[in-house]
Structure formats: structure tokens, C-alpha cells
Enzyme design. Structure first.
Site, PDB file in Angstrom:
ATOM      1  N   CYS A 120       0.826  -1.209   0.000  1.00  0.00           N
ATOM      2  CA  CYS A 120       0.000   0.000   0.000  1.00  0.00           C
ATOM      3  C   CYS A 120       0.859   1.257   0.000  1.00  0.00           C
ATOM      4  O   CYS A 120       0.462   2.297  -0.544  1.00  0.00           O
ATOM      5  CB  CYS A 120      -0.966   0.010   1.177  1.00  0.00           C
ATOM      6  N   HIS A 144      -1.520   0.837   7.667  1.00  0.00           N
ATOM      7  CA  HIS A 144      -2.030   0.839   6.308  1.00  0.00           C
ATOM      8  C   HIS A 144      -1.939   2.258   5.757  1.00  0.00           C
ATOM      9  O   HIS A 144      -2.219   3.232   6.454  1.00  0.00           O
ATOM     10  CB  HIS A 144      -3.476   0.362   6.336  1.00  0.00           C
TER      11      HIS A 144
END
Lengths: 394, 520
Positions: free
Chosen positions: B171, B474
Site C-alpha cells: 500500500c 495501512h
């Protein structure tokens, strides 16, 4: 524009007044000029036949409109759709699921912990002494290992600061130059072209089990958790023929833990020569049987056929189908020892379970799958084997 | 409409070309339409007046056959054309030919050429002499006619936006790629095909080419997310220290990616200028490289030694430290925060702003008695103060908020709220302010006195956020498209967002784009 003069005698204020009066005219002219330019552009494009170029297909416009609804992304697709995407690995050419591409690529390029890069490198340097650190890299248990990588080019504020148990990764990366790793990625062993001596040398260093998929040898160490000891034996017998026995001899040694785990003998010849030896069933063995074990033959083979010259390959196969590991080569890890220990527990247990029980001590659980496979194949042939009947008791 | 491409001439122009040529036309153009000199401009101002009504506006035309100026609005030029049978006249604003007899403006290929030449000559050296608008050739026109379906990027179009599949903890890479894809300068560079690959020996490995391909993917109109596996492979091949399947820092990746792109822009044949950033003029340097001036002032003789170093990003200390909830003492001195304190778990974090962080960054810092530097002016070891200011502003300024703390005692993430503006003026942090002042003091409401303060205005266009702790988390990002539309990108999911969403997010990497970019 009508003329005016900058006569010093003129009153400055009236001059400015006059200029201010002209300001709207100037502005109007400027605006007119710009509009005229635009008109000419459109007129020219009409006359030249290029006006249609700017047209847009309204259907296309609609198709690409941004969607702004809850639960949908801007393309109108539901947010929670779990579509699987695949891609082709640029390194090996295999088709990999996209979500698993990064870990695959890591292993493929030889950068992960359990990748074959170090072993391949070892193969290339087979004449030189190996550093003990190489083996440590394969092992999860070492803590606080020497940090081979200088942290100077890593920013202090990255969340990815190495943790003690994972610093081996960084060590791996730095200890091999990019040139080296690129070489090793293609440095698998071409066993078919090697002489017996060469094969011996190679097999002394690596696990060597030939993969069914790639037809290549596993370049990990002898403690490789993905393959079992009997697989290693099998490949040695396959590649070296009768010369295998001497190879196995050299590799046999025992560690204390293994000995404790299994009442069976883990080829104790080297360490405890005077203690009475027991087999995997706990029965005392005769010297003859001990010797037979050391030679890689099951003692039943010795006792059943006094001649003792059983084809070692067939015997080994029999043992494998029963899920019993012999005292294999390089059994200094707990894996083989506990494998034999659990084999003694019950032969009916799949080899997969026993191997995985042993393997889980030294490898992450993701290896279990491969173990189970082996177990299942072993199970299938179990019933065909007459030798097995003796073990049905437990 | 519907005439053949390449011109819509009339027989009168053809006759003119054959008889007299276009010299008269050219002379009139250079004197009265595209004046090359101030003298010509003065002449134009004085003589461009309708001979019949005396107006100076109203679309004046000049007759090609005699010396006559007439306006269009009052029909004077049309009447002149009829009465004298002088068919052609020239519009004095743009030089377009009017055929009075045919009753319309005509466009002839050769006439157009002369027009372009004169315009070019007149505007040389000025900014008006920039790009030429695209005119399709007859081949292109043919193609366009036979392929009527057209796609246009309107303000409400998804073209230019695309999701990126997470390849396994990637990510961080996806967020940086989204930010780069929406950098207007880069987008224009790659979509106008300006990259020439110099990696002759290993063209397959050029990261800049891969970036170019990525832009093509993003603007292809394809709606399924893109799988950036090739990009990952290339980055891991060329930035070994980043390789490995584990969570990584987006900022580190950004710097490493810029570094590889910068190297690849120069190609693989010339290694001499490898570490000489000052001599490079690649797109990465043009867009991202700024100059950071470091002034070290000797306390004894007040002599200043100045160095300018290039930078790709500015890492900013948040300045907040733990404040005990029960005591009012602030542990670190010398910073001002105006804002609410949030109390979490008994520890209070005072919120701060981006401008506060920048002020702290450009504040003079006393180096301390343990770090005495030999002054080049008075040649003695003295204590000194050091100050950092921005000398050269990059087109894209990336601000990195140092949210991850690694001290000997603990490692943690600082989640203090940092407010950042959508429009940012970097003038107060520039070097010229320091040059005129002994001490750097700026009051919150002070505006820069220089008139051209618009030059240093920046607009926010991408924000990368990190959610989670220092060990695992994340990354998501917000990007701006179409001037005022914001989108939230979380790997393969892109949704519409509001400006409020963006400004209220935590913020880890902030990307600002210069509003006014000057010509070289």
C-alpha cells in the site's frame, strides 16, 4: 486614438481626468479584440473542416462519469467486490495471484529469509569455507544476531525499523551484492551433467531433493524443513547409486535433544557407543542391527533376510510408505529426530502429520501444506506393502 | 463548412497570388498588424483609422489594392470593395483576409504560412511566442472523420483515475504512485511523450519508461484496477535496500523511487555525472529538486558561511512532546502552539500546524558549545548558530511529517493532529528574508512586502496518510483531480472525497504544487 500632448504646463489633474475617461474605451477595445480572435478561430475551423474534431460522443461521456454513491467506487463498482487478479512474474514466468505477488517475488529474486539465494551462493563458493552466519539466516530461532547492514541509509523515522527477529532479512540483502544475487537466481544445480564425485560434493552441502515441478534440486541446507530425511536419502541413492551409503555414514550424528525425544536410536554410533541401543519401538537392538541401521538399512531387513543384501532403494521405499523415517543423513536437527519419534507413536499417522510436527519446530506453519501432501501420497501406497503388517499392532 | 482540409481559398486570392504574389500582404502585416518595432507601432496607432467615418475600432480593414482603411461595422470596407472592385482586404487585428466579393473570410495555405511567419517574428523574445496550436494534417483529418467516437476528459470524467492492486503489503507504493500520477507537471511531461529513454543497454529496466506506461494505463479509460507488478520488480531490482516483502515506509519509497528515476533519466551509458545533482536537468530535477540554504553564523565575528544543498523533500519535526496531564510545564522550550490540546490516555498532545513546523524548521538554532566550528572569517573555533531557509523552491514541494519516533527508550508513532492548508505561501521561509535581517522574526499576521508574492504560492494536491501503529499499519491517500475534486485512494478502491475529509486527515506526506511556474 485621438492625440493628446504631455505639455508640462497642463494641469496634471485634468490630464489624469482625461486618461481616466478613456479607460472604459480601452477596456472595451481589448475585450472586443479577444472576442474577435475567438470568432476567427471557430470560423477558421469551420471553413477548414476541422470543427468536428472537438465533438464528443455523449454515450462515451456517460460511460466515464464519476459515480458518487455509498458502497460504490467512482467507477460504479461495488467496494467490496473480491475480484482476483493475476500477473506473470517477470523473474520466473509463472502466473501468480496478484495479492501474493510480493512474497513470491521476494523468494523468486532470492531476497527472503528462506530463499535459496544463500545456498546457491554457497554452491558457487563451494571451494571456500562457509561462514556460520549463513546457516543462521535460515533459522528463526536466533535472536539479536549481528546486524550486517549499516543503518546509515535508512531514515530514522521510518516505521520499518528492523526488529531483532527480522533483522536477518536486512542482513541478507546487504551481504550479497546485487550482482551476486542475480547470478544465484539462475544458479541451480545441473545434477544430470555432474560426475559422481561432483554430486557427492554438492549433496554434502545442500538438501538436494528434486522438486517434481521444476526438476531442480532444493538448495537449502540439510535441515531444510520442506523436505524430509527420507526424501534426501532417496535422492542420494538415486543420484549416487551404491555409493550412497558411504555418504550417509558421514552425515550421521546425533544431538542430545533428538536422542531424548525418541527412545529409538538416532544412529548413535558416534556419540554413545556404550549405551544399549533401542529401536524406534523401544526394543533393544543387537550390534548387528545397529550396524545395519548405520548403514541405512532397516533392522527388519537384517533380521528377516540374514543375507542382508536387500536392495536399499526398495527398503527405503518401504520405510517411507510406512511413514517411518530411517536414521537419515544429517539428522542433527530436531526435525528428523522428532519425526522418527512420532513415527514410533503410530505408523498409521500420516507422514504428513509427523513431519509437520517436526517441521513446525523450525519452520513457520505455512510449510505444513507441503508436508500434508507427502503424507497423503504415502498413505495411499501403505496398504500395498506386506512389510507393514508387522506394524499394525500400534 | 465541409470544404477540403488545408484551406478554403477563393479564386480572388488565387488570382492575387499569381499576379502580384504576397509581398503587399506581407508589408501590410508587418507594419499594421504584427508590428516589429516601436516605430511601427506608433505608425499603426496614428494611421489606423477609418477613412470614411474616422472610427478606430469596429474591425478595421486595410485594402490590398490601394491605400484605404475602412471599418466593417459601418460597411465601409464592403462598399469600397464593391465600388472599386478591390476584392481583398485585410483585417487589422489578426491579419485574416476578407474577400468582399465572396462575402466571407478566406483561409489560404500560403497566406497562413506568411501569417505565421510574421507573427513569429513580431513576438520573438516575448512569452507570446510559445506553443503553436495543433492543426490536423489532411491525413489526421481523414482518420478523425472515419473514427467519430471520441473521448474527452471533462470535469466529471473518471479518465485519469485508476485503482492499484495491493501486491502484498504494497500500500505504501500504491500511495506514492497515485501521488506521482496526479502531479500535473509529470502528467503533462509523460502524456506529451517527452521521455526519451537513454537506457540503451537495458531498456526493459528503465523505470522512467515504466512510469510512462503507467500514465498510459491511467489514462486508458480502463476501469479495472492496475496490477503494478512490473513496477515492483523494477524498484526491487534497482533499489535493493527496499526489497523484501514486509511493510515499508512510504517516504523512504518516495525518495528511493525519485533516486532511481533520476538515475534512469540520465541513462546507463554515462557514469561520470553520477553523483553530480547540480548538473542534471531531467524532469525529476526540474519538478522535485529545490535548494536548501544553510547559514552558519559565527558568534564572535558574525561572519556567515553559506551553503546550498539540493533537497527533494522537507522532513519536519512535529515539535510536540509529551506533556503530563497534571502539570502545565511544557518540556521543550521555544515553540509556540496555538490550538487545542487533546488528552489521550493521560498524556496530552498539543496540536500544531504545518506553518508552525516550517517556522521551527527555519528558525536559527544555536549549535552549542560542544559543536564549535572553525569560522572561515575569523579563523577561530567559535560557537555558532545555524539557520535553514529555502533558496530555490521546487515545482512540487513534499513535506514529510516525522510521525515515527525512534529513540533509545521507545519506538512510537506520534498521532498529533497537524493542520495543513490547501493553499500555502512559502515566502516567509525563503532565504531572501534572512539575508536582509539579522534575526529571523515573523509575526503571525505579517505578509511579505515583496510585490511578487504570488510566485511562492502552492496548492495542495496529494496527501498520504498512515493509519496504525509503528509496527504495522495501512497507507491511504487523497489526490486532487480536475482542479477542485478530491478522491480517496485505498489500493484498488477510489471514492470521491471532500476537501474537509482531506484537511481533517492525519497527514504524513503532503504534496504541494507551485501555482505559477515560470519559463526557463
Amino acid at each position: 486614438m485621438s492625440e493628446y500632448s504631455f505639455d508640462g504646463s497642463e494641469d496634471q489633474e485634468s490630464e489624469d481626468c482625461q486618461l481616466v475617461n478613456y479607460a472604459p474605451d480601452v477596456l472595451t477595445e481589448l475585450v472586443d479584440d479577444v472576442i474577435l480572435g475567438l470568432c476567427f478561430d471557430v470560423h477558421r475551423s469551420c471553413k477548414m473542416g476541422t470543427f468536428f474534431v472537438d465533438d464528443v460522443d455523449p454515450a462515451e461521456l456517460k460511460e466515464f462519469e464519476i459515480v458518487d454513491q455509498v458502497g460504490l467506487d467512482i467507477f460504479g463498482q461495488p467496494v467490496s467486490s473480491k475480484k482476483q487478479y493475476e500477473c506473470e512474474c517477470p523473474n520466473c514466468g509463472r502466473t501468480i495471484s496478484a495479492n501474493r505477488f510480493a512474497p513470491h517475488l521476494e523468494k523468486c529474486m532470492g531476497m527472503g529469509r528462506n530463499s535459496s539465494r544463500i545456498a546457491s551462493k554457497r554452491l558457487q563458493n563451494s571451494g571456500k569455507c562457509e561462514s556460520e552466519g549463513d546457516d543462521d539466516d535460515d533459522n528463526d530461532w536466533t535472536y539479536g544476531e549481528k546486524k550486517k547492514k549499516k543503518k546509515s541509509d535508512k531514515k530514522a523515522n521510518s516505521p520499518r525499523q528492523s526488529k531483532p527477529s527480522k533483522s536477518s532479512k536486512n542482513g541478507d540483502i546487504s551481504s550479497v551484492s546485487s550482482v551476486g544475487s542475480e547470478k544465484s537466481s539462475g544458479g541451480y544445480v545441473n545434477y544430470e551433467a555432474m560426475t559422481i564425485e561432483e554430486r557427492k560434493a554438492v549433496l554434502k552441502q545442500i538438501c538436494g531433493v528434486i522438486s517434481e515441478h521444476t526438476k531442480r534440486m532444493c538448495t537449502r541446507s540439510h535441515r531444510c524443513p520442506q523436505h524430509s530425511d527420507e526424501q534426501r536419502r532417496q535422492v542420494r541413492l538415486y543420484l549416487l547409486g551404491n555409493a550412497a551409503s558411504s555418504l550417509l555414514d558421514d552425515d550421521i550424528h546425533v544431538d542430545i535433544d533428538g536422542y531424548e525425544d525418541s527412545p529409538a536410536v538416532s544412529a548413535p554410533s558416534s556419540h554413545h557407543p556404550n549405551l544399549p541401543k533401542r529401536d524406534h519401538l523401544g526394543r533393544f537392538m543387537s550390534a548387528q542391527q545397529v550396524a545395519a541401521l548405520a548403514a541405512g538399512l532397516p533392522w527388519e531387513a537384517v533380521s528377516n533376510s540374514p543375507g542382508g543384501s536387500v536392495s536399499s532403494m526398495r527398503v527405503v521405499q518401504q520405510w517411507e510408505t510406512m511413514g517411518i523415517t530411517t536414521t537419515g543423513p544429517a539428522s542433527n536437527s530436531s526435525a528428523s529426530a522428532s519425526a522418527s519419534a512420532s513415527a514410533s507413536a503410530s505408523a498409521s499417522a500420516s507422514a504428513g502429520a509427523s513431519a509437520s510436527a517436526g517441521a513446525s519446530a523450525s519452520a513457520p506453519s505455512k510449510k505444513k501444506k507441503s508436508k500434508k501432501k507427502e503424507g497423503h501420497t504415502h498413505k495411499k501406497s501403505k496398504s500395498k506393502n506386506p512389510v507393514l503388517q508387522q506394524y499394525d499392532l500400534h | 463548412m465541409g470544404t477540403r482540409a488545408g484551406g478554403s481559398s477563393c479564386p480572388h486570392v488565387v488570382a492575387l497570388k499569381e499576379s502580384r504574389g504576397l509581398d503587399t500582404f506581407r508589408i501590410i502585416l508587418s507594419n499594421f498588424v504584427y508590428c516589429r518595432s516601436p516605430r511601427a507601432r506608433r505608425l499603426k496607432a496614428q494611421s489606423c483609422i477609418c477613412h470614411d467615418c474616422g472610427t478606430t475600432a469596429d474591425r478595421l480593414h486595410c485594402c490590398l489594392d490601394c491605400v484605404y482603411f475602412g471599418c466593417y461595422g459601418n460597411q465601409h470596407i464592403q462598399e469600397h470593395a464593391k465600388s472599386h472592385r478591390h476584392h481583398l482586404a485585410l483585417d487589422l487585428s489578426y491579419g485574416v483576409l476578407l474577400c468582399g466579393t465572396c462575402g466571407d473570410y478566406v483561409y489560404d495555405e500560403d497566406v497562413n504560412k506568411v501569417l505565421h511567419e510574421e507573427k513569429y517574428r513580431a513576438t520573438q523574445g516575448t512569452h507570446a511566442n510559445g506553443t503553436v496550436a495543433w492543426q490536423p494534417s489532411s491525413n489526421e483529418l481523414n482518420l478523425l472523420q472515419h473514427n467519430p467516437k471520441r473521448r474527452k476528459i471533462t470535469h466529471n470524467s473518471t479518465i485519469g483515475l485508476r485503482g492499484l492492486i495491493n501486491l502484498g503489503n504494497t500500500c505504501f507504493m500504491n500511495c506514492i504512485v497515485q501521488a506521482l500520477m496526479h502531479t500535473p507537471f509529470l502528467r503533462d511531461f509523460f502524456l506529451s511523450d517527452k521521455h526519451e529513454c537513454l537506457m540503451i543497454q537495458s531498456q526493459n529496466h528503465c523505470l522512467v519508461c515504466e512510469m510512462s506506461r503507467l500514465f498510459q494505463e491511467f489514462y486508458s479509460g480502463c476501469r479495472s484496477p492496475h496490477v503494478p507488478f512490473k513496477l515492483l520488480h523494477l524498484v526491487w531490482t534497482h533499489a535493493r535496500h527496499l526489497a523484501g516483502y514486509e511493510q515499508q515506509d512510504a517516504h523512504e519509497f518516495f525518495i528511493a523511487a525519485l533516486d532511481v528515476l533520476h538515475r534512469h533519466c540520465k541513462g546507463d551509458t554515462d557514469h561520470t555525472n553520477h553523483h553530480n545533482p547540480h548538473h542534471c536537468n531531467c524532469i525529476i530535477d526540474q519538478v522535485f529538486t529545490g535548494g536548501l540554504q544553510s547559514d552558519v553564523t559565527c558568534q564572535a565575528c558574525l561572519g556567515v558561511s553559506t551553503t546550498v544543498d539540493p533537497f527533494w523533500d522537507i522532513s519536519l519535526d512535529l515539535g510536540t512532546h509529551l506533556v503530563q496531564a497534571d502539570s502545565q510545564d511544557i518540556l521543550t522550550a521555544g515553540f509556540l502552539t496555538a490550538g487545542a490540546s487533546a488528552i489521550t490516555n493521560g498524556i496530552s498532545y498539543t496540536s500544531t500546524s504545518l506553518t508552525d513546523c516550517l517556522k521551527r524548521f527555519t528558525r536559527p538554532e544555536h549549535l552549542g558549545s560542544s559543536a564549535k566550528i572553525k569560522c572561515s572569517h575569523c579563523h577561530s573555533y567559535q560557537e555558532s548558530t545555524k539557520q535553514l531557509t529555502m533558496k530555490k523552491l521546487p515545482v512540487v514541494a513534499c513535506f514529510h511529517l516525522k510521525r515515527f519516533e525512534h529513540s533509545t527508550k521507545f519506538r512510537r508513532k506520534i498521532s498529533t493532529f497537524v493542520s495543513f492548508p490547501v493553499e500555502l505561501d512559502l515566502t516567509p521561509f525563503m532565504a531572501h528574508r534572512r539575508n536582509g535581517l539579522d534575526t529571523f522574526s515573523i509575526s503571525p499576521g505579517e505578509m511579505c512586502p515583496t510585490p511578487a508574492s504570488n510566485e511562492n504560492r502552492y496548492s495542495l494536491f496529494a496527501v498520504v496518510n498512515h493509519r496504525g501503529s509503528i509496527d504495522s499499519g495501512h497507507y491511504t491517500c487523497f489526490i486532487r483531480q480536475h482542479r477542485d475534486q478530491w478522491f480517496r485512494c485505498e489500493d484498488d478502491i477510489i471514492t470521491k472525497a471532500t476537501v474537509a475529509d482531506v484537511v481533517n486527515s492525519e497527514g504524513y506526506l503532503l504534496f504541494y504544487h507551485k501555482q505559477l511556474v515560470e519559463y526557463e
